[in-house]
Scaffold this motif. Structure first.
Motif, PDB file in Angstrom:
ATOM      1  N   THR A 122      -3.390  -7.342   0.818  1.00  0.00           N
ATOM      2  CA  THR A 122      -2.015  -7.850   0.774  1.00  0.00           C
ATOM      3  C   THR A 122      -1.092  -6.748   1.240  1.00  0.00           C
ATOM      4  OG1 THR A 122      -2.464  -9.327  -1.091  1.00  0.00           O
ATOM      5  CG2 THR A 122      -0.174  -8.763  -0.689  1.00  0.00           C
ATOM      6  N   VAL A 123      -0.201  -7.060   2.176  1.00  0.00           N
ATOM      7  CA  VAL A 123       0.842  -6.113   2.573  1.00  0.00           C
ATOM      8  C   VAL A 123       1.968  -6.285   1.560  1.00  0.00           C
ATOM      9  CG1 VAL A 123       2.399  -5.381   4.412  1.00  0.00           C
ATOM     10  CG2 VAL A 123       0.180  -6.366   4.992  1.00  0.00           C
ATOM     11  N   GLU A 124       1.960  -5.416   0.558  1.00  0.00           N
ATOM     12  CA  GLU A 124       2.816  -5.690  -0.597  1.00  0.00           C
ATOM     13  C   GLU A 124       4.276  -5.343  -0.382  1.00  0.00           C
ATOM     14  OE1 GLU A 124       1.667  -1.801  -3.231  1.00  0.00           O
ATOM     15  OE2 GLU A 124       0.191  -3.400  -3.065  1.00  0.00           O
ATOM     16  N   ASN A 125       4.589  -4.486   0.607  1.00  0.00           N
ATOM     17  CA  ASN A 125       5.994  -4.165   0.861  1.00  0.00           C
ATOM     18  C   ASN A 125       6.131  -3.546   2.251  1.00  0.00           C
ATOM     19  OD1 ASN A 125       5.262  -1.381   0.623  1.00  0.00           O
ATOM     20  ND2 ASN A 125       5.448  -1.573  -1.614  1.00  0.00           N
ATOM     21  N   HIS A 126       7.370  -3.340   2.649  1.00  0.00           N
ATOM     22  CA  HIS A 126       7.642  -2.812   3.988  1.00  0.00           C
ATOM     23  C   HIS A 126       7.149  -1.379   4.126  1.00  0.00           C
ATOM     24  CE1 HIS A 126       9.620  -2.403   7.852  1.00  0.00           C
ATOM     25  NE2 HIS A 126      10.191  -1.288   7.424  1.00  0.00           N
ATOM     26  N   GLU A 127       7.190  -0.606   3.040  1.00  0.00           N
ATOM     27  CA  GLU A 127       6.765   0.793   3.109  1.00  0.00           C
ATOM     28  C   GLU A 127       5.289   0.901   3.515  1.00  0.00           C
ATOM     29  OE1 GLU A 127       6.242   4.731   0.211  1.00  0.00           O
ATOM     30  OE2 GLU A 127       7.035   2.843  -0.595  1.00  0.00           O
ATOM     31  N   LEU A 128       4.449   0.065   2.909  1.00  0.00           N
ATOM     32  CA  LEU A 128       3.027   0.082   3.252  1.00  0.00           C
ATOM     33  C   LEU A 128       2.825  -0.332   4.701  1.00  0.00           C
ATOM     34  CD1 LEU A 128      -0.031   0.149   2.697  1.00  0.00           C
ATOM     35  CD2 LEU A 128       0.179  -2.159   1.744  1.00  0.00           C
ATOM     36  N   PHE A 129       3.485  -1.403   5.118  1.00  0.00           N
ATOM     37  CA  PHE A 129       3.308  -1.886   6.483  1.00  0.00           C
ATOM     38  C   PHE A 129       3.783  -0.844   7.498  1.00  0.00           C
ATOM     39  CE2 PHE A 129       4.557  -5.058   9.937  1.00  0.00           C
ATOM     40  CZ  PHE A 129       3.267  -5.129  10.415  1.00  0.00           C
ATOM     41  N   ARG A 130       4.867  -0.193   7.184  1.00  0.00           N
ATOM     42  CA  ARG A 130       5.392   0.836   8.078  1.00  0.00           C
ATOM     43  C   ARG A 130       4.396   1.983   8.222  1.00  0.00           C
ATOM     44  NH1 ARG A 130       8.401   5.472   8.004  1.00  0.00           N
ATOM     45  NH2 ARG A 130      10.018   5.674   9.608  1.00  0.00           N
ATOM     46  N   ALA A 131       3.809   2.405   7.093  1.00  0.00           N
ATOM     47  CA  ALA A 131       2.833   3.496   7.135  1.00  0.00           C
ATOM     48  C   ALA A 131       1.614   3.114   7.967  1.00  0.00           C
ATOM     49  CB  ALA A 131       2.411   3.871   5.716  1.00  0.00           C
ATOM     50  N   LEU A 132       1.139   1.885   7.810  1.00  0.00           N
ATOM     51  CA  LEU A 132      -0.036   1.432   8.559  1.00  0.00           C
ATOM     52  C   LEU A 132       0.280   1.264  10.040  1.00  0.00           C
ATOM     53  CD1 LEU A 132      -1.348  -1.222   6.011  1.00  0.00           C
ATOM     54  CD2 LEU A 132      -2.434   0.950   6.569  1.00  0.00           C
ATOM     55  N   ASP A 144      11.820   3.905  14.483  1.00  0.00           N
ATOM     56  CA  ASP A 144      12.053   3.052  13.314  1.00  0.00           C
ATOM     57  C   ASP A 144      12.552   1.670  13.719  1.00  0.00           C
ATOM     58  OD1 ASP A 144      11.228   5.059  11.676  1.00  0.00           O
ATOM     59  OD2 ASP A 144      13.233   5.729  11.088  1.00  0.00           O
ATOM     60  N   ALA A 145      13.392   1.624  14.759  1.00  0.00           N
ATOM     61  CA  ALA A 145      13.919   0.327  15.203  1.00  0.00           C
ATOM     62  C   ALA A 145      12.792  -0.563  15.730  1.00  0.00           C
ATOM     63  CB  ALA A 145      14.972   0.535  16.282  1.00  0.00           C
ATOM     64  N   GLU A 146      11.875   0.020  16.516  1.00  0.00           N
ATOM     65  CA  GLU A 146      10.730  -0.756  17.022  1.00  0.00           C
ATOM     66  C   GLU A 146       9.823  -1.216  15.888  1.00  0.00           C
ATOM     67  OE1 GLU A 146       9.442   0.701  21.351  1.00  0.00           O
ATOM     68  OE2 GLU A 146       9.519   2.316  19.872  1.00  0.00           O
ATOM     69  N   LEU A 147       9.631  -0.317  14.892  1.00  0.00           N
ATOM     70  CA  LEU A 147       8.817  -0.693  13.738  1.00  0.00           C
ATOM     71  C   LEU A 147       9.418  -1.886  13.022  1.00  0.00           C
ATOM     72  CD1 LEU A 147       7.920   2.820  12.263  1.00  0.00           C
ATOM     73  CD2 LEU A 147       6.337   1.197  13.297  1.00  0.00           C
ATOM     74  N   ALA A 148      10.727  -1.871  12.835  1.00  0.00           N
ATOM     75  CA  ALA A 148      11.390  -2.961  12.119  1.00  0.00           C
ATOM     76  C   ALA A 148      11.275  -4.269  12.881  1.00  0.00           C
ATOM     77  CB  ALA A 148      12.860  -2.602  11.891  1.00  0.00           C
ATOM     78  N   ARG A 149      11.486  -4.227  14.210  1.00  0.00           N
ATOM     79  CA  ARG A 149      11.390  -5.449  14.997  1.00  0.00           C
ATOM     80  C   ARG A 149       9.952  -5.994  15.001  1.00  0.00           C
ATOM     81  NH1 ARG A 149      14.822  -2.498  18.468  1.00  0.00           N
ATOM     82  NH2 ARG A 149      13.099  -1.995  19.893  1.00  0.00           N
ATOM     83  N   GLY A 151       8.517 -13.468  -1.677  1.00  0.00           N
ATOM     84  CA  GLY A 151       8.646 -12.085  -2.104  1.00  0.00           C
ATOM     85  C   GLY A 151       8.737 -11.136  -0.925  1.00  0.00           C
ATOM     86  N   THR A 152       8.607  -9.848  -1.211  1.00  0.00           N
ATOM     87  CA  THR A 152       8.737  -8.841  -0.157  1.00  0.00           C
ATOM     88  C   THR A 152       7.440  -8.649   0.625  1.00  0.00           C
ATOM     89  OG1 THR A 152       8.127  -7.112  -1.735  1.00  0.00           O
ATOM     90  CG2 THR A 152      10.480  -7.598  -1.482  1.00  0.00           C
ATOM     91  N   TYR A 163      -1.507   6.012   1.114  1.00  0.00           N
ATOM     92  CA  TYR A 163      -0.436   5.241   0.459  1.00  0.00           C
ATOM     93  C   TYR A 163      -0.806   4.882  -0.975  1.00  0.00           C
ATOM     94  CZ  TYR A 163       2.556   1.344  -0.796  1.00  0.00           C
ATOM     95  OH  TYR A 163       3.414   0.531  -1.476  1.00  0.00           O
ATOM     96  N   TYR A 164      -2.012   4.341  -1.182  1.00  0.00           N
ATOM     97  CA  TYR A 164      -2.394   3.886  -2.523  1.00  0.00           C
ATOM     98  C   TYR A 164      -2.664   5.057  -3.465  1.00  0.00           C
ATOM     99  CZ  TYR A 164      -2.615  -0.918  -0.865  1.00  0.00           C
ATOM    100  OH  TYR A 164      -2.293  -2.148  -0.357  1.00  0.00           O
ATOM    101  N   ALA A 165      -3.111   6.185  -2.927  1.00  0.00           N
ATOM    102  CA  ALA A 165      -3.277   7.371  -3.770  1.00  0.00           C
ATOM    103  C   ALA A 165      -1.917   7.850  -4.276  1.00  0.00           C
ATOM    104  CB  ALA A 165      -3.977   8.475  -2.989  1.00  0.00           C
ATOM    105  N   ARG A 166      -0.902   7.717  -3.421  1.00  0.00           N
ATOM    106  CA  ARG A 166       0.446   8.134  -3.821  1.00  0.00           C
ATOM    107  C   ARG A 166       1.081   7.167  -4.805  1.00  0.00           C
ATOM    108  NH1 ARG A 166       2.540   7.740   0.727  1.00  0.00           N
ATOM    109  NH2 ARG A 166       4.053   6.056   0.445  1.00  0.00           N
TER     110      ARG A 166
END
Length: 911
Positions: free
Chosen positions: A352-362, A377-382, A404-405, A437-440
């Motif tokens: 599950t991509v649980e939030n934008h932070e995880l998806f951005r990191a991946l 960052d702009a390309e990542l968001a789009r 949800g997010t 990410y999950y370790a953090r």
């Protein structure tokens, strides 16, 4: 079933300067299903429950989303996969789901739930875990009973948390139901999606069961999930409420609920065409996608998603001899802009991509791995927005039912991506990013999953410890979450090659959890896989424990011969592993199987060896209990009292609820044999009250013992009532030995009521069961009652033959108490054919048997039978009668057996 989108630009992402994202468009509906939904919510009569089943990508979730959005109804959609009530750190997902529903119904009605809120406050204190000394599995629930499958865990004089958790759920569910009484909510519906996750909400539960077919004893099956038995009953108690379930396999609701089952079919060609036109595909693409998707809505939508980002149409050559999955994967490689393809790869890595932070990191890690450069960052968001707009990116729901997010890629699409991605360098880069990410963030379960996917087993021991801790503390949902780290389809193949021992552990715990929940078919499948991995891993101890647990399940099913063979295999494996603790459990099971089959000598040897090897605790308590049960069967009440009293003290000291229930019940059986009626009645009532509501097996055995007590004291109505209750529970669990033992008691009651023909029917079923399961002792006991039945039917010669055979058999087995019973009725048959001296000889033989010592009712009854013969003979033969009657009177008086005292008085009148 999918939502349609307006046609975005066909330019490649690299050249467009912006990402096109689909907005909500038209809905290509399922007319028949939607009309059925309208009828269900608007009609007063007819089914109020609907079960939709369909294979993957056929549109179940989108249909439910559409139904839940209809403005004319009050609807709540619950996705059983959503993290809100699927968190591995949650106390109980079922209680979380209950809280969600309570809050929703309170909002609909404007009325607080007084009973539920009061119970919630009372049960809010967290339970303390037991002290775990050594890591291992401790609990395995067979037929509702918690057994000890490997005594490596010491519980510090308290109940197992599994039991406390189950009781809390039961109390909250009951209070929830109380608040629903007399509620009216017209045109209201609760929709449950993804029924595949239903086991996450379940411990064992009693409920609906199929009627067993004559002669077929398939063993126990899941009687019903908490959600689809208890919870659905409470929801449907609301006037005007409708419940909808959707899943790949559907689900069986209790028989008293009026339910409509419907299998969602693929799209017809016209529906596919309408959908593709609404998405704005050119005609040639529409024809190709319609052909490739074969009426599967999810594939039509997924193929369309990719084609709308491509600068060129789908060619005929790309459709030749290929599956929708292969076509889609090829499109992803050749038609989709690089950044979007990388984003789909990134989104498919986590479950599950649980939030934008995880998806951005991946996404950042994937871009650097595949493109070798950073993305702004702009390309990542789009790009993230474009991925979330794809049809196969399913949003998670928040606590209030709104999106949800997070989101997840549909399992079928995700599986295709992962199979395609595994040999590529991006596989390792993406999983490493997920690990960081999950370790953090502290999600051990997800971190472990991604480490194992990388082939990094550094956390394997910690994973085993957490899995064991969750299991031993009754956290079945957390245990399942942890086993997913190795049993997920994308993990199993690689682990089988690189670390079969880890896979074996996952399969074994999954089997244990499935058995506790009553999913016996799943338990068997997982157990077989665990054994295969143990052989592959050359782990004799793991193989031995797995075989031992399979043997226990088989024994509970009544397949004693098969269980014996499995125990022999387990013995060989445990011997190679030099596992003494496993050997203790093995010996106990061997004793139980031998006792059930009537091999008392082998049972005694097994229990004695078990006692010698056990190092105290529950292992020793169960060994002593086995010796006591053996002594009861053989008729040595003095030894039985000694062993059973010692076992009971150890059960009390252990704090184990099930051991205490067992000790109390068997003390009641012993007291009944010794003529201590009130003590026996009290012990059996206490045991019945102590057994949890889910322990159907323990309840059934207690009720059968109580029926036997009433039968001994000629309390026919009470005996019949207890027999019916016990038989109902045995049938609910599909336990053939219990069914046969209870039917044998019913046959005795039929004879007391003067209905030998009904007794014959019950005994025929007994004989079939005992023959099928391989119980020689059961067959011999049945033959005794068959002899009595022949005697009642006026066939004394047949009775003599049956009773003589039965006597010889039970005596050869060492079951002396049953031998005395056979002698008594054999004497009655001899008397009926005019052979009084032979009858008297048989009764004297019974009176000399040590098995009658300490059983005042049986002993005095044989005396009275002898007196009747002596009185008939008269003369000098009748001289001992007064003394014999005096002895019988005192024995009946000691046992407070009124019918026996009345019989003595009648005999005194005749003398």
């Amino acid at each position: 079933m999918t939502q349609s989108d307006p046609p975005p630009s066909r330019e490649p992402l690299e050249n467009s300067g912006s990402l096109s994202s689909a907005t909500e468009g038209g809905f290509v509906d399922r007319s028949a299903e939607i009309q059925s939904f309208h009828r269900m919510l608007n009609l007063q009569d007819g089914p109020r429950a609907w079960v939709l089943s369909a294979g993957p990508l056929l549109g179940k979730s989108t249909l439910l989303q559409h139904l839940a959005s209809l403005p004319e109804y009050r609807c709540r959609l619950i996705d059983l996969r959503d993290p809100y009530y699927n968190r591995p750190d949650d106390d109980d997902p079922a209680v979380t789901l209950l809280e969600l529903l309570a809050g929703q119904i309170e909002a609909w009605t404007g009325r607080p739930f007084k009973h539920y809120r009061k119970c919630r406050r009372k049960n809010s204190k967290p339970q303390k875990p037991p002290k775990v000394n050594v890591r291992s599995r401790a609990l395995a629930l067979f037929g509702g009973r918690i057994e000890h499958s490997a005594p490596r865990v010491t519980v510090d004089n308290r109940e197992f948390l599994f039991q406390a958790k189950r009781l809390r759920r039961e109390a909250l569910t009951e209070a929830f139901g109380s608040d629903l009484k007399e509620l009216e909510l017209p045109r209201t519906c609760v929709l449950f999606d993804n029924l595949e996750r239903i086991s996450r909400f379940d411990g064992p539960t009693t409920g609906e069961v199929r009627d067993p077919s004559p002669g077929q004893w398939g063993g126990f099956r899941l009687h019903g999930h908490w959600l689809t038995t208890e919870l659905v009953r409470h929801l449907l108690s609301i006037s005007g409420m409708t419940v909808v379930f959707a899943g790949q396999k559907g689900v069986q609701l209790p028989g008293d609920i009026d339910v409509r089952h419907h299998e969602l079919p693929p799209w017809e060609s016209k529906d596919t065409s309408r959908y593709l036109a609404s998405r704005g595909l050119p005609r040639e693409d529409r024809e190709n996608v319609a052909k490739a998707s074969a009426g599967i809505p999810g594939w039509a939508a997924a193929l369309t998603d990719l084609l709308l980002t491509s600068p060129r149409p789908l060619s005929r050559d790309e459709l030749e001899e290929s599956t929708p999955e292969n076509i889609w994967t090829n499109l992803l490689d050749t038609h989709v802009p690089v950044l979007l393809r990388i984003a789909i790869h990134a989104a498919s890595i986590p479950r599950t991509v649980e939030n934008h932070e995880l998806f951005r990191a991946l996404l950042k890690a994937a871009a650097e791995s595949e493109e070798g450069e950073e993305v702004s960052d702009a390309e990542l968001a789009r790009t993230a927005a474009a991925v979330r707009a794809l049809s196969f990116a399913q949003p998670t729901l928040s606590a209030d039912g709104t999106p949800g997010t997070g989101f997840r890629v549909h399992d079928m699409i995700r599986g295709s991506v992962l199979r395609h991605l595994r040999p590529q360098p991006a596989w390792a880069a993406l999983h490493r990013a997920a690990v960081r990410y999950y370790a953090r963030t502290g999600s051990f379960e997800e971190e472990t999953y991604h480490r194992f996917a990388l082939g990094d087993f550094s956390c394997a021991e910690a994973w085993r410890e957490q899995l064991d801790f969750a299991y031993c503390n009754g956290r079945l949902d957390a245990a399942m979450w942890l086993t997913d780290a190795v049993l997920a389809p994308e993990q199993r193949g690689e682990l089988r090659r690189r670390n079969p021992g880890l896979l074996q552990t996952g399969y074994q715990y999954a089997a244990d959890v499935a058995r506790i929940q009553g999913r016996i078919d799943d338990a068997e499948r997982y157990g077989r896989n665990a054994q295969a991995m143990a052989r592959l891993h050359a782990d004799p101890r793991g193989l031995g424990i797995s075989l031992l647990e399979q043997a226990t399940r088989t024994m509970r099913h009544g397949r004693l011969t098969e269980a014996g063979g499995l125990l022999e295999d387990a013995d060989e494996a445990l011997e190679r592993a030099n596992d003494t603790q496993g050997k203790v459990i093995l010996l106990r099971r061997q004793g139980e199987v031998s006792l059930a089959r009537g091999d008392l000598k082998a049972a005694g040897a097994a229990f004695e060896e078990c006692r010698r090897l056990a190092d105290g605790g529950l292992g020793l308590a169960y060994a002593l209990h086995g010796l006591g049960a053996l002594a009861l069967t053989s008729g040595d009440l003095s030894a039985a009292a000694r062993w059973l009293s010692a076992a009971r003290r150890m059960f009390e000291d252990s704090g184990n609820l099930y051991g205490r229930c067992l000790g109390e019940r068997v003390q009641g059986e012993l007291a009944g044999l010794r003529g201590e009626y009130h003590r026996a009645d009290r012990c059996l009532n206490n045991a019945l009250a102590m057994y949890p509501g889910t322990d159907v097996l323990g309840q059934a055995e207690t009720l059968r013992a109580h029926a036997e007590l009433h039968l001994r004291y000629e309390e026919w109505a009470a005996a019949r009532h207890k027999c019916e209750q016990a038989l109902s529970r045995y049938r609910h669990k599909g336990l053939p030995l219990g069914i046969a033992d209870t039917l044998r008691l019913r046959a005795c009651l039929d004879l007391a009521d003067g209905r030998p023909q009904e007794a014959v029917l019950h005994l025929d079923e007994c004989r079939d069961v005992y023959t099928d399961v391989g119980s020689e002792l059961g067959l011999a006991r049945t033959r005794v009652v068959q002899g009595r039945t022949a005697l009642a039917a006026g066939q004394p010669e047949e009775a003599r033959r049956l009773l003589a055979e039965a006597h010889d058999q039970v005596v050869a087995m060492g079951a002396a108490r049953d031998g005395c019973l056979a002698l008594r009725w054999w004497a009655a048959a001899e008397r009926q054919v005019g052979r009084a001296p032979e009858a008297l000889r048989l009764l004297k033989q019974a009176l000399r048997s040590p098995a009658l010592i300490g059983t005042p009712v049986e002993h005095a009854t044989v005396i009275c039978d002898s007196v009747e013969i002596l009185v008939e003979r008269g003369g000098q033969a009748a001289q001992p009668v007064p003394g014999m009657l005096s002895n019988a009177w005192h024995a009946f008086e000691q046992a407070r057996f009124q019918p026996g005292q009345e019989r003595v008085n009648r005999l005194r009148l005749h003398t």
